[in-house]
Design a protein around this motif. Structure first.
Motif, PDB file in Angstrom:
ATOM      1  N   GLU A 123      -5.708 -10.689  -2.381  1.00  0.00           N
ATOM      2  CA  GLU A 123      -4.353 -10.253  -2.707  1.00  0.00           C
ATOM      3  C   GLU A 123      -4.369  -9.073  -3.689  1.00  0.00           C
ATOM      4  O   GLU A 123      -3.561  -8.149  -3.572  1.00  0.00           O
ATOM      5  CB  GLU A 123      -3.567 -11.422  -3.305  1.00  0.00           C
ATOM      6  CG  GLU A 123      -3.305 -12.544  -2.320  1.00  0.00           C
ATOM      7  CD  GLU A 123      -2.598 -13.712  -2.973  1.00  0.00           C
ATOM      8  OE1 GLU A 123      -1.962 -13.518  -4.032  1.00  0.00           O
ATOM      9  OE2 GLU A 123      -2.673 -14.833  -2.429  1.00  0.00           O
ATOM     10  N   LEU A 124      -5.284  -9.109  -4.636  1.00  0.00           N
ATOM     11  CA  LEU A 124      -5.379  -8.018  -5.613  1.00  0.00           C
ATOM     12  C   LEU A 124      -5.799  -6.715  -4.939  1.00  0.00           C
ATOM     13  O   LEU A 124      -5.277  -5.645  -5.257  1.00  0.00           O
ATOM     14  CB  LEU A 124      -6.365  -8.400  -6.720  1.00  0.00           C
ATOM     15  CG  LEU A 124      -5.948  -9.570  -7.614  1.00  0.00           C
ATOM     16  CD1 LEU A 124      -7.092  -9.963  -8.550  1.00  0.00           C
ATOM     17  CD2 LEU A 124      -4.705  -9.215  -8.419  1.00  0.00           C
ATOM     18  N   LEU A 125      -6.736  -6.816  -4.003  1.00  0.00           N
ATOM     19  CA  LEU A 125      -7.159  -5.615  -3.279  1.00  0.00           C
ATOM     20  C   LEU A 125      -6.024  -5.064  -2.418  1.00  0.00           C
ATOM     21  O   LEU A 125      -5.832  -3.841  -2.309  1.00  0.00           O
ATOM     22  CB  LEU A 125      -8.377  -5.936  -2.413  1.00  0.00           C
ATOM     23  CG  LEU A 125      -9.681  -6.206  -3.174  1.00  0.00           C
ATOM     24  CD1 LEU A 125     -10.776  -6.665  -2.216  1.00  0.00           C
ATOM     25  CD2 LEU A 125     -10.136  -4.956  -3.928  1.00  0.00           C
ATOM     26  N   ALA A 126      -5.257  -5.990  -1.801  1.00  0.00           N
ATOM     27  CA  ALA A 126      -4.110  -5.551  -1.000  1.00  0.00           C
ATOM     28  C   ALA A 126      -3.076  -4.860  -1.882  1.00  0.00           C
ATOM     29  O   ALA A 126      -2.493  -3.833  -1.490  1.00  0.00           O
ATOM     30  CB  ALA A 126      -3.495  -6.743  -0.274  1.00  0.00           C
ATOM     31  N   GLU A 127      -2.845  -5.403  -3.067  1.00  0.00           N
ATOM     32  CA  GLU A 127      -1.887  -4.792  -3.994  1.00  0.00           C
ATOM     33  C   GLU A 127      -2.388  -3.445  -4.485  1.00  0.00           C
ATOM     34  O   GLU A 127      -1.611  -2.487  -4.620  1.00  0.00           O
ATOM     35  CB  GLU A 127      -1.650  -5.738  -5.168  1.00  0.00           C
ATOM     36  CG  GLU A 127      -0.723  -5.203  -6.256  1.00  0.00           C
ATOM     37  CD  GLU A 127       0.692  -4.970  -5.772  1.00  0.00           C
ATOM     38  OE1 GLU A 127       1.438  -4.236  -6.464  1.00  0.00           O
ATOM     39  OE2 GLU A 127       1.061  -5.512  -4.705  1.00  0.00           O
ATOM     40  N   ALA A 128      -3.679  -3.341  -4.732  1.00  0.00           N
ATOM     41  CA  ALA A 128      -4.236  -2.056  -5.162  1.00  0.00           C
ATOM     42  C   ALA A 128      -4.066  -1.006  -4.075  1.00  0.00           C
ATOM     43  O   ALA A 128      -3.729   0.157  -4.347  1.00  0.00           O
ATOM     44  CB  ALA A 128      -5.711  -2.230  -5.505  1.00  0.00           C
ATOM     45  N   THR A 129      -4.279  -1.418  -2.817  1.00  0.00           N
ATOM     46  CA  THR A 129      -4.088  -0.489  -1.699  1.00  0.00           C
ATOM     47  C   THR A 129      -2.635  -0.063  -1.583  1.00  0.00           C
ATOM     48  O   THR A 129      -2.328   1.118  -1.329  1.00  0.00           O
ATOM     49  CB  THR A 129      -4.546  -1.157  -0.389  1.00  0.00           C
ATOM     50  OG1 THR A 129      -5.907  -1.559  -0.521  1.00  0.00           O
ATOM     51  CG2 THR A 129      -4.416  -0.204   0.784  1.00  0.00           C
ATOM     52  N   ARG A 130      -1.724  -1.020  -1.768  1.00  0.00           N
ATOM     53  CA  ARG A 130      -0.294  -0.694  -1.685  1.00  0.00           C
ATOM     54  C   ARG A 130       0.115   0.297  -2.771  1.00  0.00           C
ATOM     55  O   ARG A 130       0.847   1.264  -2.525  1.00  0.00           O
ATOM     56  CB  ARG A 130       0.533  -1.971  -1.820  1.00  0.00           C
ATOM     57  CG  ARG A 130       2.031  -1.790  -1.596  1.00  0.00           C
ATOM     58  CD  ARG A 130       2.784  -3.062  -1.895  1.00  0.00           C
ATOM     59  NE  ARG A 130       2.745  -3.366  -3.324  1.00  0.00           N
ATOM     60  CZ  ARG A 130       3.563  -2.805  -4.224  1.00  0.00           C
ATOM     61  NH1 ARG A 130       4.456  -1.895  -3.852  1.00  0.00           N
ATOM     62  NH2 ARG A 130       3.478  -3.156  -5.491  1.00  0.00           N
ATOM     63  N   ARG A 131      -0.382   0.082  -3.976  1.00  0.00           N
ATOM     64  CA  ARG A 131      -0.031   0.991  -5.079  1.00  0.00           C
ATOM     65  C   ARG A 131      -0.643   2.370  -4.856  1.00  0.00           C
ATOM     66  O   ARG A 131      -0.044   3.380  -5.227  1.00  0.00           O
ATOM     67  CB  ARG A 131      -0.498   0.414  -6.405  1.00  0.00           C
ATOM     68  CG  ARG A 131       0.245  -0.854  -6.801  1.00  0.00           C
ATOM     69  CD  ARG A 131      -0.050  -1.225  -8.239  1.00  0.00           C
ATOM     70  NE  ARG A 131       0.584  -2.482  -8.603  1.00  0.00           N
ATOM     71  CZ  ARG A 131       0.607  -2.975  -9.835  1.00  0.00           C
ATOM     72  NH1 ARG A 131       0.000  -2.301 -10.827  1.00  0.00           N
ATOM     73  NH2 ARG A 131       1.204  -4.118 -10.095  1.00  0.00           N
ATOM     74  N   MET A 132      -1.824   2.385  -4.278  1.00  0.00           N
ATOM     75  CA  MET A 132      -2.452   3.671  -4.011  1.00  0.00           C
ATOM     76  C   MET A 132      -1.621   4.485  -3.033  1.00  0.00           C
ATOM     77  O   MET A 132      -1.542   5.716  -3.128  1.00  0.00           O
ATOM     78  CB  MET A 132      -3.865   3.462  -3.453  1.00  0.00           C
ATOM     79  CG  MET A 132      -4.647   4.751  -3.241  1.00  0.00           C
ATOM     80  SD  MET A 132      -6.265   4.452  -2.491  1.00  0.00           S
ATOM     81  CE  MET A 132      -5.762   3.940  -0.844  1.00  0.00           C
ATOM     82  N   SER A 133      -0.965   3.795  -2.093  1.00  0.00           N
ATOM     83  CA  SER A 133      -0.139   4.515  -1.117  1.00  0.00           C
ATOM     84  C   SER A 133       1.066   5.160  -1.783  1.00  0.00           C
ATOM     85  O   SER A 133       1.565   6.183  -1.313  1.00  0.00           O
ATOM     86  CB  SER A 133       0.318   3.552  -0.021  1.00  0.00           C
ATOM     87  OG  SER A 133       1.187   2.557  -0.549  1.00  0.00           O
ATOM     88  N   PHE A 134       1.530   4.568  -2.900  1.00  0.00           N
ATOM     89  CA  PHE A 134       2.634   5.184  -3.635  1.00  0.00           C
ATOM     90  C   PHE A 134       2.138   6.345  -4.483  1.00  0.00           C
ATOM     91  O   PHE A 134       2.799   7.384  -4.604  1.00  0.00           O
ATOM     92  CB  PHE A 134       3.327   4.145  -4.533  1.00  0.00           C
ATOM     93  CG  PHE A 134       4.218   3.206  -3.778  1.00  0.00           C
ATOM     94  CD1 PHE A 134       5.446   3.628  -3.288  1.00  0.00           C
ATOM     95  CD2 PHE A 134       3.838   1.898  -3.546  1.00  0.00           C
ATOM     96  CE1 PHE A 134       6.273   2.748  -2.580  1.00  0.00           C
ATOM     97  CE2 PHE A 134       4.646   1.025  -2.843  1.00  0.00           C
ATOM     98  CZ  PHE A 134       5.872   1.447  -2.357  1.00  0.00           C
TER      99      PHE A 134
END
Length: 298
Positions: A123-134
């Motif tokens: 979940e943390l990696l998924a959140e990091a990826t999501r934030r990177m997209s922003f």
């Protein structure tokens, strides 16, 4: 309840879970141990001698490479949680906190916490990826960043070296060759198989070799292995006797007579190895850098 980020179980779900636990616990009574299985669990958890002596029951320490690696992993997890985790999940918090404390108290529980934390890492990696997209809205740059991360992981695998991968493959396909480069006495096992008629009928082995010998010498009755620390039959407490034989100064060699031991696989250059080498009733039948095989003289 609306502020929580995890579902609250209904009473029907709680009842279903309680029923599953009850049925599971009842099923264990069908084992050959029956209710004594739980007695052994309690005995293991309350046995101070076993907890003090066995490494798997020791607390995590930074004095070893494994302890340092685990501590670094926990620090990385803590940083990731602090930067990326914003959910309110008291049940998950409770489970993670409980198993974290248990993992720090006893080495044997580290794997449980690592397994429990794996979904959190995902979940943390998924959140990091999501934030990177922003932060990097350009799709092309996102791909470049992911490529860079992939290269970092690939370099890490290269840093481990091809030897590491070869050893993993060898462990599965050619275990005998693999064990030659470890501290497990595969050479002694091979010698025993070829010269079994020269040995006795009751074996002594060091605690750390029990499981290995069960695997490679399944026809032999092992003196002690990881299942036995809490076992007591009458006046025989196998683990206490093992400690007396290996940790006392001098070793309590009477334990060997107590159990009728007439041959032994002993760690090389240990106190017991030195003691048996000086005993006229025992002779060395085989020796290498890992272990010595002794046979009682008739």
């Amino acid at each position: 309840a609306e502020s929580l980020d995890e579902p609250i179980p209904t009473w029907e779900q709680v009842g279903h879970l309680a029923l599953v636990i009850l049925v599971s616990a009842s099923t264990t009574l069908l084992s050959p141990y029956g209710w004594r299985l739980y007695g052994e669990i309690y005995a293991s958890l309350s046995d101070k001698l076993m907890i003090e002596v066995l490494h798997e029951w020791q607390p995590v320490s930074l004095q070893s490479q494994a302890g340092f690696t685990y501590a670094a992993w926990l620090v990385a997890l803590g940083l990731a949680v602090g930067l990326l985790y914003r959910r309110i999940e008291p049940v998950r918090w409770s489970l993670l906190a409980f198993f974290l404390v248990q993992s720090l108290l006893h080495w044997r529980n580290v794997l449980f916490f690592v397994l429990l934390a794996t979904p959190l890492w995902a979940e943390l990696l998924a959140e990091a990826t999501r934030r990177m997209s922003f932060l990097v809205p350009d799709v092309q740059r996102q791909k470049q960043a992911l490529l860079g991360l992939t290269l970092v992981v690939a370099l890490g695998m290269v840093w481990l070296g091809s030897d590491h991968l070869q050893r993993v493959i060898q462990a599965g396909l050619a275990p005998e060759e693999f064990f030659r480069s470890t501290e497990y006495p595969i050479e002694a096992v091979q010698w025993v198989k070829k010269h079994r008629e020269q040995l006795g009928t009751r074996l002594y082995n060091d605690y750390g070799l029990g499981g290995f010998l069960l695997w490679w010498l399944p026809e032999e009755k092992i003196f002690i292995d990881g299942r036995m620390p809490a076992w007591r039959i009458g006046d025989r407490w196998i683990f206490y006797d093992y400690v007396a034989l290996t940790a006392w100064d001098p070793p309590a060699l009477g334990v060997l007579a107590k159990y009728g031991v007439d041959w032994a696989i002993v760690g090389r250059n240990t106190a017991l190895d030195d003691a048996l080498a000086q005993e006229p009733d025992w002779r060395e039948a085989y020796g290498d850098r890992k272990v010595t095989v002794y046979v009682r003289r008739k």
